[in-house]
Scaffold this motif. Structure first.
Motif, short mmCIF file in Angstrom:
data_model
loop_
_atom_site.label_atom_id
_atom_site.label_comp_id
_atom_site.label_asym_id
_atom_site.label_seq_id
_atom_site.Cartn_x
_atom_site.Cartn_y
_atom_site.Cartn_z
N CYS A 71 -3.13 15.61 -17.74
CA CYS A 71 -4.36 14.86 -17.37
C CYS A 71 -5.31 15.74 -17.20
CB CYS A 71 -4.27 13.90 -16.09
SG CYS A 71 -3.13 12.47 -16.32
N ARG A 72 -6.78 15.47 -17.65
CA ARG A 72 -7.82 16.54 -17.53
C ARG A 72 -8.48 16.10 -16.22
NH1 ARG A 72 -10.70 15.99 -22.94
NH2 ARG A 72 -8.75 16.28 -23.57
N CYS A 73 -8.41 15.06 -15.71
CA CYS A 73 -9.29 14.64 -14.55
C CYS A 73 -8.44 13.86 -13.44
CB CYS A 73 -10.49 13.66 -14.99
SG CYS A 73 -10.18 12.16 -15.53
N ALA A 74 -8.89 13.83 -12.28
CA ALA A 74 -8.34 13.02 -11.08
C ALA A 74 -8.09 11.45 -11.32
CB ALA A 74 -9.04 13.64 -9.68
N LEU A 75 -9.03 10.98 -11.89
CA LEU A 75 -9.18 9.56 -12.18
C LEU A 75 -8.19 9.15 -12.93
CD1 LEU A 75 -10.85 7.03 -11.66
CD2 LEU A 75 -12.17 7.33 -13.72
N HIS A 76 -7.75 9.77 -14.18
CA HIS A 76 -6.57 9.76 -14.99
C HIS A 76 -5.43 9.72 -14.11
CE1 HIS A 76 -9.27 10.12 -18.86
NE2 HIS A 76 -9.67 9.09 -18.21
N ALA A 77 -5.38 11.05 -13.57
CA ALA A 77 -3.90 11.15 -12.81
C ALA A 77 -3.68 10.13 -11.92
CB ALA A 77 -4.06 12.64 -12.27
N ASP A 78 -4.67 9.61 -11.20
CA ASP A 78 -4.25 8.65 -9.99
C ASP A 78 -4.05 7.30 -10.78
OD1 ASP A 78 -5.28 10.10 -8.18
OD2 ASP A 78 -7.47 9.66 -8.13
N ALA A 79 -4.70 6.87 -12.04
CA ALA A 79 -4.26 5.56 -12.59
C ALA A 79 -2.77 5.73 -13.12
CB ALA A 79 -5.06 5.42 -13.68
N ILE A 80 -2.34 6.90 -13.70
CA ILE A 80 -0.94 7.06 -14.28
C ILE A 80 -0.07 6.98 -13.00
CG2 ILE A 80 0.51 8.56 -15.29
CD1 ILE A 80 -1.95 9.38 -16.99
N ARG A 81 -0.47 7.81 -11.96
CA ARG A 81 0.43 7.75 -10.62
C ARG A 81 0.68 6.18 -10.20
NH1 ARG A 81 -2.42 10.43 -7.70
NH2 ARG A 81 -2.07 12.94 -8.59
N ALA A 82 -0.27 5.50 -10.08
CA ALA A 82 -0.40 4.14 -9.49
C ALA A 82 0.78 3.23 -10.38
CB ALA A 82 -1.69 3.55 -9.21
N GLU A 83 0.47 3.58 -11.74
CA GLU A 83 1.13 2.61 -12.68
C GLU A 83 2.58 3.31 -12.88
OE1 GLU A 83 1.60 -0.74 -15.37
OE2 GLU A 83 -0.25 -0.13 -14.08
N ALA A 84 2.95 4.52 -12.61
CA ALA A 84 4.36 4.96 -12.81
C ALA A 84 5.45 4.03 -12.30
CB ALA A 84 4.42 6.43 -12.42
N GLY A 85 5.24 3.72 -10.86
CA GLY A 85 6.26 2.74 -10.28
C GLY A 85 7.57 3.56 -10.16
N ARG A 86 8.69 3.17 -11.00
CA ARG A 86 10.02 3.65 -10.93
C ARG A 86 10.35 4.79 -11.74
NH1 ARG A 86 13.26 -0.13 -8.30
NH2 ARG A 86 15.24 0.37 -9.54
N SER A 87 9.36 4.97 -12.53
CA SER A 87 9.66 5.93 -13.52
C SER A 87 9.50 7.29 -13.18
CB SER A 87 8.39 5.81 -14.72
OG SER A 87 8.54 4.67 -15.53
N ARG A 88 10.20 8.25 -13.47
CA ARG A 88 10.22 9.62 -13.13
C ARG A 88 9.50 10.48 -14.05
NH1 ARG A 88 13.63 14.12 -13.64
NH2 ARG A 88 13.89 15.34 -11.53
N LEU A 89 8.32 10.89 -13.63
CA LEU A 89 7.71 11.93 -14.39
C LEU A 89 6.84 12.96 -13.49
CD1 LEU A 89 4.47 10.62 -13.93
CD2 LEU A 89 5.34 8.72 -15.63
N THR A 90 6.23 13.86 -14.38
CA THR A 90 5.54 14.83 -13.54
C THR A 90 4.08 14.76 -14.44
OG1 THR A 90 7.23 16.34 -13.37
CG2 THR A 90 5.20 17.38 -13.47
N ILE A 91 3.08 14.87 -13.37
CA ILE A 91 1.74 14.79 -13.76
C ILE A 91 1.15 16.29 -13.60
CG2 ILE A 91 -0.60 14.26 -13.20
CD1 ILE A 91 0.53 11.70 -12.11
N VAL A 92 0.75 16.76 -14.74
CA VAL A 92 0.33 18.21 -14.89
C VAL A 92 -1.15 18.20 -15.24
CG1 VAL A 92 0.86 20.53 -16.33
CG2 VAL A 92 2.46 18.68 -15.91
N ASP A 93 -1.90 19.27 -14.61
CA ASP A 93 -3.18 19.40 -14.98
C ASP A 93 -3.19 20.12 -16.44
OD1 ASP A 93 -4.19 18.67 -12.64
OD2 ASP A 93 -4.64 20.83 -11.88
N GLU A 94 -4.07 19.40 -17.18
CA GLU A 94 -4.06 19.94 -18.62
C GLU A 94 -4.27 21.24 -19.08
OE1 GLU A 94 -5.39 17.49 -22.60
OE2 GLU A 94 -6.78 18.14 -21.39
#
Length: 356
Positions: A71-94
């Protein structure tokens, strides 16, 4: 070898790349591009891309062991984090993912700074980073120049010649001009045809390119650090005319990957590779951790000692119960029913020159 998935999220949608952990630089097993639906958040495109690649892995009877999303911005990261739920993933600064892949592929200088010129659909992201530590020296974002603006300029140019096309068609023509210097286009309704050249397109975007060059120079004046190279990223930099203009105007060695729009996703693949062995991808540490002084010994009364033993016995029983529960057989995770695990976040190391 394990199968991992790298995803890059942007204002225009998401790109995903499915490949083996040691082959991020090779043609992937599968990949996809999901455009962002009008009115929808970027997270919708991200998880649609992840679902497509999971189904692709299922068809091959393989399991994805790690997923990283840039993600390139905190807004996108927060939206993805909120939607992830039970999914296991890592959010990385682009920028961190981009630097990681450029280093892996041997395109990043060993010392000094590099300027990441990322020309995407929605705008231009400039990032100057230290090549050795990945520390971000400065970053800027502008919507004056971008792929969507290029599409609009091309449609305006064709309309003046009597050819009316939609946004999707103009993007197809724009991408075609990256591969061929001359293109014949037509109006599907009237049948009117005209010829557009790469030089025509270069004249349309010249003002925006010059604006971005002044933007780059302002950023470099602020940092006072001359970069050792200019990394051209994003699908718009596929156009040779844009690359030549930037190289000439900025007079910097150009770093260019054959698929500049997938550099972020390939970097995400490298970050996802670390998931099986680490809970958190850590950044660069710029100062030593302070040594901890051992606590001074203090006399303990008999009453406190008895109370401490009682608490220890209670905790011991609790731990035994937890260990027994942990050894109970668990059902393997199936598609659509992933075992919930903590989400991991990898962030770009901070600027060591910034005062705390």
């Amino acid at each position: 070898m394990v199968l991992v998935l790298g995803v890059s999220a942007g204002a225009g949608g998401a790109r995903a790349m499915l490949t083996h952990s040691d082959q991020p630089h090779l043609p992937p097993i599968d990949r996809c591009t999901v455009a962002r639906r009008v009115g929808a958040g970027v997270e919708e495109a991200v998880f649609e891309a992840i679902d497509l690649m999971r189904r692709s892995a299922d068809r091959r009877d393989e399991f994805i062991t790690g997923i990283a999303v840039t993600c390139r911005c905190a807004l996108h990261a927060d939206a993805i984090r909120a939607e992830a739920g039970r999914s296991r993933l890592t959010i990385v600064d682009e920028p961190l993912a981009q630097l990681r892949y450029l280093r892996f592929s041997g395109q990043l200088p060993d010392e000094g700074a590099v300027l990441l010129y990322d020309l995407g659909a929605a705008g231009l992201t400039l990032t100057e980073a230290d090549c050795r530590t990945d520390a971000i020296l400065a970053a800027r974002y502008s919507t004056v120049l971008g792929g969507d603006a290029h599409d609009t300029l091309l449609r305006w140019h064709l309309a003046h010649g009597g050819v009316t096309i939609d946004k999707t068609t103009s993007r197809t023509y724009k991408e075609a001009l990256s591969a061929t210097p001359v293109l014949a286009v037509g109006d599907p309704a009237t049948g009117t045809r005209m010829v557009v050249t790469r030089s025509d397109f270069g004249e349309l975007v010249a003002a925006g390119i010059h604006h971005s060059v002044s933007y780059v120079r302002q950023l470099l004046e602020e940092t006072g650090v001359a970069p050792q190279g200019l990394a051209l990223l994003g699908g718009c930099t596929r156009n040779p005319g844009i690359r030549d203009a930037l190289a000439q105007l900025l007079d910097l060695p150009v770093i260019y990957d054959p698929e500049p729009e997938f550099v972020s996703a390939r970097g995400a693949v490298l970050m996802a590779t670390q998931l099986p062995s680490a809970r958190r991808v850590r950044g660069v540490r710029f100062s030593a951790m302070p040594a901890l002084r051992p606590p001074k010994a203090t006399p303990v009364s008999r009453r406190k000692l008895v109370a401490a033993l009682a608490v220890t016995a209670t905790l011991g029983a609790t731990v035994v119960g937890l260990l027994a529960a942990d050894h109970e057989p668990t059902r393997p995770a199936t598609h659509g029913n992933t075992v919930p695990t903590p989400m991991e976040i990898a962030r770009t190391p901070p600027n060591p020159l910034t005062p705390k």
